[in-house]
Design a protein around this motif. Structure first.
Motif, mmCIF file in Angstrom:
data_model
loop_
_atom_site.group_PDB
_atom_site.id
_atom_site.type_symbol
_atom_site.label_atom_id
_atom_site.label_comp_id
_atom_site.label_asym_id
_atom_site.label_seq_id
_atom_site.Cartn_x
_atom_site.Cartn_y
_atom_site.Cartn_z
ATOM 1 N N ILE A 104 47.678 43.039 34.124
ATOM 2 C CA ILE A 104 46.298 43.438 34.395
ATOM 3 C C ILE A 104 46.253 44.132 35.741
ATOM 4 C CG2 ILE A 104 43.923 42.631 34.744
ATOM 5 C CD1 ILE A 104 44.666 40.153 33.106
ATOM 6 N N ALA A 105 45.613 45.300 35.809
ATOM 7 C CA ALA A 105 45.420 46.010 37.068
ATOM 8 C C ALA A 105 44.010 45.742 37.586
ATOM 9 C CB ALA A 105 45.625 47.514 36.878
ATOM 10 N N ALA A 106 43.918 45.430 38.864
ATOM 11 C CA ALA A 106 42.623 45.178 39.498
ATOM 12 C C ALA A 106 42.487 46.101 40.704
ATOM 13 C CB ALA A 106 42.520 43.718 39.941
ATOM 14 N N PRO A 107 41.257 46.399 41.131
ATOM 15 C CA PRO A 107 41.083 47.206 42.340
ATOM 16 C C PRO A 107 41.359 46.387 43.596
ATOM 17 C CG PRO A 107 38.945 46.620 41.416
ATOM 18 C CD PRO A 107 39.973 46.103 40.456
ATOM 19 N N PHE A 108 42.142 46.931 44.481
ATOM 20 C CA PHE A 108 42.434 46.271 45.759
ATOM 21 C C PHE A 108 41.146 46.116 46.555
ATOM 22 C CE2 PHE A 108 44.599 46.025 49.998
ATOM 23 C CZ PHE A 108 45.525 45.046 49.690
ATOM 24 N N ASN A 109 41.064 45.061 47.344
ATOM 25 C CA ASN A 109 39.910 44.763 48.202
ATOM 26 C C ASN A 109 38.644 44.410 47.419
ATOM 27 O OD1 ASN A 109 40.807 44.888 50.941
ATOM 28 N ND2 ASN A 109 40.954 47.114 50.798
ATOM 29 N N ASP A 110 38.802 43.978 46.183
ATOM 30 C CA ASP A 110 37.646 43.606 45.357
ATOM 31 C C ASP A 110 37.840 42.171 44.867
ATOM 32 O OD1 ASP A 110 35.577 43.302 43.536
ATOM 33 O OD2 ASP A 110 35.775 45.323 42.716
ATOM 34 N N LEU A 111 37.394 41.212 45.668
ATOM 35 C CA LEU A 111 37.568 39.807 45.302
ATOM 36 C C LEU A 111 36.753 39.428 44.076
ATOM 37 C CD1 LEU A 111 37.674 37.844 48.696
ATOM 38 C CD2 LEU A 111 39.486 38.024 46.989
ATOM 39 N N GLU A 112 35.583 40.004 43.902
ATOM 40 C CA GLU A 112 34.760 39.688 42.730
ATOM 41 C C GLU A 112 35.487 40.058 41.446
ATOM 42 O OE1 GLU A 112 30.845 41.275 42.843
ATOM 43 O OE2 GLU A 112 30.306 40.280 44.727
ATOM 44 N N ALA A 113 36.115 41.221 41.424
ATOM 45 C CA ALA A 113 36.856 41.634 40.232
ATOM 46 C C ALA A 113 38.016 40.680 39.962
ATOM 47 C CB ALA A 113 37.375 43.055 40.415
ATOM 48 N N VAL A 114 38.720 40.277 41.019
ATOM 49 C CA VAL A 114 39.833 39.346 40.856
ATOM 50 C C VAL A 114 39.344 38.009 40.316
ATOM 51 C CG1 VAL A 114 41.599 38.030 42.083
ATOM 52 C CG2 VAL A 114 41.242 40.448 42.634
ATOM 53 N N GLU A 115 38.261 37.510 40.866
ATOM 54 C CA GLU A 115 37.716 36.224 40.417
ATOM 55 C C GLU A 115 37.349 36.269 38.935
ATOM 56 O OE1 GLU A 115 37.016 32.370 41.463
ATOM 57 O OE2 GLU A 115 36.826 33.718 43.174
ATOM 58 N N ARG A 116 36.766 37.369 38.496
ATOM 59 C CA ARG A 116 36.412 37.510 37.066
ATOM 60 C C ARG A 116 37.661 37.464 36.194
ATOM 61 N NH1 ARG A 116 33.024 41.604 38.934
ATOM 62 N NH2 ARG A 116 34.466 43.197 38.147
ATOM 63 N N LEU A 117 38.694 38.166 36.596
ATOM 64 C CA LEU A 117 39.916 38.224 35.803
ATOM 65 C C LEU A 117 40.623 36.877 35.769
ATOM 66 C CD1 LEU A 117 41.162 41.695 37.063
ATOM 67 C CD2 LEU A 117 40.372 41.160 34.742
ATOM 68 N N LEU A 118 40.619 36.173 36.891
ATOM 69 C CA LEU A 118 41.262 34.860 36.934
ATOM 70 C C LEU A 118 40.530 33.852 36.053
ATOM 71 C CD1 LEU A 118 42.094 34.492 40.748
ATOM 72 C CD2 LEU A 118 43.674 35.026 38.887
ATOM 73 N N GLY A 119 39.258 34.066 35.840
ATOM 74 C CA GLY A 119 38.451 33.130 35.059
ATOM 75 C C GLY A 119 38.915 32.951 33.630
ATOM 76 N N ALA A 120 39.670 33.914 33.110
ATOM 77 C CA ALA A 120 40.158 33.797 31.728
ATOM 78 C C ALA A 120 41.229 32.720 31.595
ATOM 79 C CB ALA A 120 40.702 35.137 31.256
#
Length: 458
Positions: A199-215
């Motif tokens: 999975i690729a996430a945008p750097f410096n975007d903790l909200e996006a990372v948190e959403r992806l980790l939620g799975a």
């Protein structure tokens, strides 16, 4: 982030002139390229060596400290330093002595050498993780970490950041496209779709990372503390710390790949920020330029590793090669860690890198160009953006290969080497103030030509 049109037009003209100048200055390299081309495609043992903006490869006779000498007898102030492989200079004396001494006593035996415990102590003391393994390259180290993370967590996926680079690790060859993870089309010979398990996430975007980790299906976050293999992107305050906290909440492991960000200071970015990742990877410079890499891990990870090994099916794990941790590599590593990678060396490197960064900024400001200069310890980089970059998408948009190559080739023809892949410069313990002034002076002259202050003479 668009490049001024007149600058881009002059850059193309400057490249043409400087390519001709290079050919005139390097007759021996031209002949060597023809000779080597009979058996090596393009005349080089690795295709990346063709990425310099030259009409044929530049062949090196010798490299010592911060000076490279080519086969035509020209001497270069080297700010590429093997793209970090020789970050502490070419053939540092303690490493050269250690290699020469060990070479007469054995190179590899698939058995631990008598300095193994000492090297382990040096690694743990320097980088803060208690357990270590040695590989031949950072690619191997990252690949091992990915396998271990999946084995330890029972989860299938790896999260990386758009614009990242982790060597030959297939799991990192993904990018963000219209908000979706896609496999990079540049990857050769890939059969399965990597985007199914990465999975690729945008750097410096903790909200996006948190959403992806939620799975709940991500085994590992693999990242550099700063993106360095594109236009350099530094982490915003609290981003890496927040990343580690979010991963811990979701049961995901984190690996900080410091192969490039080791420039940040003694112990790398991890020690500078007092971070506590599950895994830590360091390649290229750890053995002074000899092929070697390490990955470190916590006591909790080591305990889980033992649990997995006790229950796994007998047979090859897919981790490690027979040359990993060989006697020669450990000898070079001990010398580099104990005698080369010192606080005094970093103080010198960082101070001169700051001088270099300021010199580049002054040259840019004099022309009111919409560019910035980013620094991470001993590493300084010109970025074609009016403000510091936030993520990989912004970095990709900022790249202008024509202007970049014009500057690089102009510098090379005036005996200054910078990294061909982007506008990155590194300062070594052997770099002098005169080297810095030489780079800045020639960079200023190049900008003068690109901005029309002087005519580009054919």
């Amino acid at each position: 982030m668009s490049m001024p049109a007149e600058v881009k037009a002059r850059a193309a003209a400057l490249i043409a002139v400087e390519r001709q100048r290079f050919a005139e200055l390097h007759p021996a390299s031209r002949q060597m390229a023809a000779n080597a081309g009979e058996h090596f495609p393009g005349g080089v043992p690795l295709h990346w060596m063709l990425d310099w903006e030259t009409p044929f490869p530049l062949f090196v006779r010798q490299a010592n400290g911060s000076t490279v000498t080519d086969i035509d007898g020209r001497h270069y102030a080297d700010f590429c330093l093997g793209d970090t492989g020789a970050m502490f200079g070419h053939s540092p004396a303690p490493v050269a002595r250690a290699i020469a001494d060990q070479a007469g006593r054995g190179l590899t035996a698939m058995l631990p050498s008598d300095i193994t415990a000492e090297v382990g102590t040096l690694l743990a003391s320097r980088f803060g993780l208690p357990f270590w393994q040695v590989t031949a390259t950072a690619s191997d180290a990252n690949r091992a970490v990915v396998r271990w993370a999946r084995a330890l967590t029972g989860r299938p996926k790896v999260l990386v950041f758009d614009g990242c680079y982790h060597g030959q690790v297939e799991d990192a060859f993904v990018k963000l496209e219209d908000g979706e993870t896609r496999m990079k089309p540049s990857l050769l010979g890939q059969v399965s779709d990597i985007a199914q398990t990465s999975i690729a996430a945008p750097f410096n975007d903790l909200e996006a990372v948190e959403r992806l980790l939620g799975a709940g299906d991500i085994a590992l976050i693999l990242t550099e503390p700063a993106l360095t293999n594109t236009a350099m992107v530094l982490p915003e305050p609290g981003f890496i710390e927040g990343l580690l906290a979010a991963a811990q909440r979701h049961g995901t492991l984190v690996c900080l790949d410091e192969t490039h960000t080791i420039s940040a200071g003694l112990g790398g970015f991890t020690r500078a920020r007092d971070l506590a990742p599950d895994f830590f990877v360091l390649g290229k410079p750890v053995a002074g330029g000899l092929p070697a890499a390490v990955f470190g891990f916590t006591s909790a990870v080591e305990a889980d590793m033992r649990r997995v090994l006790e229950t796994k099916t007998p047979g090859y794990s897919g981790i490690g090669t027979t040359l990993s941790g060989n006697m020669l590599a450990l000898a070079a590593m001990r010398a580099c860690l104990a005698e080369v990678m010192t606080g005094e060396a970093y103080a010198h490197m960082t101070a001169l890198a700051s001088r270099l960064a300021q010199g580049l900024r002054d040259a840019v400001a004099k022309r009111q160009l919409p560019w910035t200069v980013t620094q991470l310890g001993a590493r300084a980089e010109l970025v074609f953006s009016a403000r510091p970059l936030r993520n990989g998408a912004e970095a990709a948009a900022a790249i202008d290969h024509t202007v970049e190559r014009a500057i690089h080739l102009f510098l090379l023809n005036r005996d200054v080497l910078v990294t061909p892949f982007h506008n990155m410069t590194l300062v070594a313990p052997s770099t002098t103030q005169a080297d810095i002034d030489k780079l800045v002076q020639n960079f200023d002259e190049a900008l003068g030509l690109l901005c029309g202050e002087k005519e580009i003479a054919a």
